[in-house]
Scaffold this active site. Sequence first.
Site, PDB file in Angstrom:
ATOM      1  N   GLU A  37      -6.921   3.066  11.067  1.00 15.70           N
ATOM      2  CA  GLU A  37      -7.383   1.959  10.179  1.00 15.70           C
ATOM      3  C   GLU A  37      -7.718   1.842  11.348  1.00 15.70           C
ATOM      4  OE1 GLU A  37      -3.364   0.837   7.508  1.00 15.70           O
ATOM      5  OE2 GLU A  37      -3.059   1.031   9.895  1.00 15.70           O
TER       6      GLU A  37
ATOM      7  N   ASP B 289      -3.860   1.415  -2.125  1.00 16.63           N
ATOM      8  CA  ASP B 289      -2.976   2.308  -3.429  1.00 16.63           C
ATOM      9  C   ASP B 289      -2.915   0.931  -3.785  1.00 16.63           C
ATOM     10  OD1 ASP B 289      -1.474   2.337  -1.019  1.00 16.63           O
ATOM     11  OD2 ASP B 289      -0.732   1.904  -2.515  1.00 16.63           O
TER      12      ASP B 289
ATOM     13  N   MET C 285       4.191  -1.947   5.689  1.00 18.28           N
ATOM     14  CA  MET C 285       5.811  -1.593   6.341  1.00 18.28           C
ATOM     15  C   MET C 285       5.365  -1.626   7.740  1.00 18.28           C
ATOM     16  SD  MET C 285       5.639   2.657   4.990  1.00 18.28           S
ATOM     17  CE  MET C 285       6.870   2.872   5.899  1.00 18.28           C
TER      18      MET C 285
HETATM   19  N1  ADE Z   1       1.216   1.115   3.367  1.00 15.24           N
HETATM   20  C1  ADE Z   1      -0.493   1.877   1.804  1.00 15.24           C
HETATM   21  N2  ADE Z   1      -0.148   1.700   1.429  1.00 15.24           N
HETATM   22  C2  ADE Z   1       1.756   1.771   0.816  1.00 15.24           C
HETATM   23  C3  ADE Z   1       2.205   1.596   0.351  1.00 15.24           C
HETATM   24  N3  ADE Z   1       2.073   2.527  -0.797  1.00 15.24           N
HETATM   25  N4  ADE Z   1       3.656   2.083   1.045  1.00 15.24           N
HETATM   26  C4  ADE Z   1       4.045   0.976   1.891  1.00 15.24           C
HETATM   27  N5  ADE Z   1       2.841   1.140   2.899  1.00 15.24           N
HETATM   28  C5  ADE Z   1       1.998   1.035   2.471  1.00 15.24           C
END
Ligand code: ADE
Length: 252
Positions: free
Chosen positions: A13, A217, A193
Site C-alpha cells: 500500500e 474486495d 482494520m
Molecule cells: N481490508 C481490505 N479488505 C478487507 C476486508 N475484507 N476486511 C477487513 N479489512 C480489509
Amino acid sequence: MAKLAIVSALLDEQKGLLDQLQQPTKRIRAGRSFWSGQWAGHDVVLVLSKVGKVAAASTTVTLIEAFGVERVLFTGVAGGIGEGVKVGDVVVADAFIQHDMDSGPLFPRYEIPLYGRSTLDCDASLSAILFEAVKLGLTGVGDHFHRTSLLEAPNVHRGLIASGDQFVCDPSDVDCLRAGLQSAGHAPLAVEMEGAAVAQVCYDYGIPFAAVRTISDRADAQAHMDFSAFVQQVASPYALAIVSQFMKKLQK
Ligand code: ADE
C-alpha cells in the site's frame, strides 16, 4: 509548516509513495521504520502501521509524540460493504466507527466507553482536499485500468468506514455487521482494520485526520484470493496518484 504523517498498513500500500520523498531519512522506533523527508515542499513522515487497531493506534501515538506530526493521512485498501461500492472504487472517509466495539450492558453498543460517542469525524477541510485529489488522481490512472478492461471505471464515495480486528471474508458476517450497525443508525460503505484507531488517537490529541481506501474486495469468500495482486497492481498506483494530487493541493 504542519508536519504531515502518511500512514499505510501494508508494504504494497505504501510502495511508490516512498520514492517521492526528498532527502529521506529513516528512524526505527517501536519496531517500525519512520521515513522523514519532503514532498512537494511539505515536511512528511511515512510509516507502515502494520495491521489492526492496536498497531495503528501505537503507530499514531509515536508519530505525534516522537515525530511531532500535526496532521495525519491514512491510505490503504478496504472491503466494500455499502450498496454499489465495488472493487476498484475509492472511499474517502467522513467518519469512522469500530464495528467490534461492544461494552454492553455498561455502554450502548458501538459507543466508545467514556467518549460518549460511537463515531469519530474526519477533518472536514483535509477530507475535502482529499476528495478533490481522488477525483483528479484517478482520471489518469482509472482510465488506464478501464481501457485495459481490468476494472470498470472507478466511482468515488464519501461516508462512514467501519474498523475492527477482523478480515471480513464471509457474506453472513457482512450481513450481521451491517444489520447491527444499521440498527444503531449507521450505514458503513467499507470495512477495514485500522482507521477508527487512528481517528481515536487523532481525536485525543486534537489533530486533523483524513483517510482514503481503495476497495480491494467485497468482504466475501473471494476477498483474500486476489488481494495481493490487487494491492500491487491497482491500489498501489491509485495511492500514488491520489497522494501526489493531495500533496499539491495541501496548504503549507
Ligand atoms: N481490508 C481490505 N479488505 C478487507 C476486508 N475484507 N476486511 C477487513 N479489512 C480489509
